[in-house]
Design an enzyme around this catalytic site. Structure first.
Site, PDB file in Angstrom:
ATOM      1  N   HIS A   1     -58.102 -47.353 107.482  1.00  0.00           N
ATOM      2  CA  HIS A   1     -58.350 -46.386 106.444  1.00  0.00           C
ATOM      3  C   HIS A   1     -59.151 -46.813 105.159  1.00  0.00           C
ATOM      4  O   HIS A   1     -59.874 -46.376 104.666  1.00  0.00           O
ATOM      5  CB  HIS A   1     -56.927 -45.753 106.211  1.00  0.00           C
ATOM      6  CG  HIS A   1     -57.144 -44.846 104.931  1.00  0.00           C
ATOM      7  ND1 HIS A   1     -57.113 -43.547 105.296  1.00  0.00           N
ATOM      8  CD2 HIS A   1     -56.817 -44.966 103.805  1.00  0.00           C
ATOM      9  CE1 HIS A   1     -57.180 -42.846 103.722  1.00  0.00           C
ATOM     10  NE2 HIS A   1     -57.083 -43.826 103.163  1.00  0.00           N
ATOM     11  N   GLU A   2     -58.822 -48.038 104.658  1.00  0.00           N
ATOM     12  CA  GLU A   2     -59.350 -48.699 103.392  1.00  0.00           C
ATOM     13  C   GLU A   2     -60.924 -49.168 103.848  1.00  0.00           C
ATOM     14  O   GLU A   2     -61.535 -49.153 102.917  1.00  0.00           O
ATOM     15  CB  GLU A   2     -58.263 -49.967 103.230  1.00  0.00           C
ATOM     16  CG  GLU A   2     -57.002 -49.519 102.738  1.00  0.00           C
ATOM     17  CD  GLU A   2     -56.917 -48.470 101.620  1.00  0.00           C
ATOM     18  OE1 GLU A   2     -57.904 -48.690 100.705  1.00  0.00           O
ATOM     19  OE2 GLU A   2     -56.079 -47.749 101.451  1.00  0.00           O
TER      20      GLU A   2
ATOM     21  N   HIS B   1     -62.931 -45.998 103.532  1.00  0.00           N
ATOM     22  CA  HIS B   1     -63.329 -46.052 102.055  1.00  0.00           C
ATOM     23  C   HIS B   1     -64.751 -47.135 101.759  1.00  0.00           C
ATOM     24  O   HIS B   1     -65.659 -46.514 101.001  1.00  0.00           O
ATOM     25  CB  HIS B   1     -62.370 -46.398 101.171  1.00  0.00           C
ATOM     26  CG  HIS B   1     -61.453 -45.303 101.072  1.00  0.00           C
ATOM     27  ND1 HIS B   1     -61.748 -43.894 100.667  1.00  0.00           N
ATOM     28  CD2 HIS B   1     -59.725 -45.341 100.994  1.00  0.00           C
ATOM     29  CE1 HIS B   1     -60.397 -43.391 100.870  1.00  0.00           C
ATOM     30  NE2 HIS B   1     -59.515 -43.929 100.831  1.00  0.00           N
TER      31      HIS B   1
ATOM     32  N   GLU C   1     -60.457 -38.985 101.209  1.00  0.00           N
ATOM     33  CA  GLU C   1     -59.057 -39.269 102.006  1.00  0.00           C
ATOM     34  C   GLU C   1     -59.221 -38.874 103.340  1.00  0.00           C
ATOM     35  O   GLU C   1     -58.876 -39.459 104.347  1.00  0.00           O
ATOM     36  CB  GLU C   1     -58.054 -39.116 101.208  1.00  0.00           C
ATOM     37  CG  GLU C   1     -57.566 -39.687  99.944  1.00  0.00           C
ATOM     38  CD  GLU C   1     -57.497 -41.095 100.178  1.00  0.00           C
ATOM     39  OE1 GLU C   1     -56.857 -41.547 101.198  1.00  0.00           O
ATOM     40  OE2 GLU C   1     -57.843 -41.972  99.295  1.00  0.00           O
TER      41      GLU C   1
ATOM     42  N   ASP D   1     -59.157 -41.101 106.529  1.00  0.00           N
ATOM     43  CA  ASP D   1     -58.343 -41.006 107.839  1.00  0.00           C
ATOM     44  C   ASP D   1     -58.781 -40.773 109.088  1.00  0.00           C
ATOM     45  O   ASP D   1     -58.336 -41.333 109.949  1.00  0.00           O
ATOM     46  CB  ASP D   1     -57.294 -39.557 107.502  1.00  0.00           C
ATOM     47  CG  ASP D   1     -56.274 -39.879 106.307  1.00  0.00           C
ATOM     48  OD1 ASP D   1     -55.953 -41.256 106.058  1.00  0.00           O
ATOM     49  OD2 ASP D   1     -55.760 -38.923 105.904  1.00  0.00           O
TER      50      ASP D   1
END
Length: 208
Positions: A73-74, A77, A151, A155
């Site tokens: 997930h990070e 980003h 977000e 995800d």
């Protein structure tokens, strides 16, 4: 912080970073349990050179698959350049602040209306923050919307590149351990939430 010991988790994180095009230089474990029960993990570094920090609480509560989903997930980003976009939005916000400060300073009549003899910098700051309140609500509507959208994308990136089930179960555990509100009012979410509610995130992941 202490380096993560050699083992299956470290090997899996290295493999994940390599597969997604990131070089993981170092992996650290943060002794967060003495201060908090919250679970967290994050990357630091510029470009594709990354250092990983895992809370010891995260390692204790999540499975290896769930930890990899959180890290993916990070990395989502980073892939979508969300940090750079956030920096740009912050600079725009700073421009608004400086612009309002300038407008106030260039209008002495505002100070006279409050009984002051001339321009007063301290009072300028007070007046600026008062005037910013309604503007800040409009700004937060936009910035929080963009953050929530990022977000959702991160995800989906994690679910696609690791495991959909692991991402969903990780979100559920994070919600429980971090005492997140499960049913916030939709209007409050739009104004104040930079992250979507857990139910909306899970629904988005399941839709694919």
């Amino acid at each position: 912080m202490t380096p993560l010991e050699e083992g299956p988790l470290k090997t899996a994180i290295d493999a994940l970073g390599e597969r997604l095009g990131f070089s993981v230089k170092k992996i650290f474990v943060l002794d967060a349990s003495k201060r908090s029960t919250k679970l967290n993990a994050y990357f630091s570094g510029i470009g594709h050179q990354k250092e990983v920090v895992l809370f010891d609480t995260l390692i204790a509560k999540l499975t290896e698959a769930e930890i990899l989903a959180v890290l993916a997930h990070e990395l989502g980003h980073a892939t979508h350049k969300d940090t750079l976009k956030g920096l740009f939005r912050t600079l725009l916000l700073l421009f608004v602040y400086v612009g309002m400060l300038t407008v106030i300073l260039l209008n002495p009549i505002l100070f006279k209306a409050f009984g002051l003899s001339g321009v007063h910098f301290g009072f300028t700051l007070v007046l600026m923050f008062i005037l910013l309140e309604p503007v800040q609500i409009l700004i937060s509507l936009f910035t929080n919307y963009e953050s929530r959208k990022a977000e959702y994308k991160a995800d989906r990136f994690a679910a696609l590149n690791t495991s959909k089930d692991a991402m969903i179960s990780a979100l559920r555990k994070l919600t429980v351990e971090n005492f997140s509100n499960l049913t916030p009012h939709p209007l409050y979410v739009k104004i104040h939430y930079s992250h979507p509610p857990i139910a909306s995130r899970i629904e988005s992941i399941e839709r694919g």
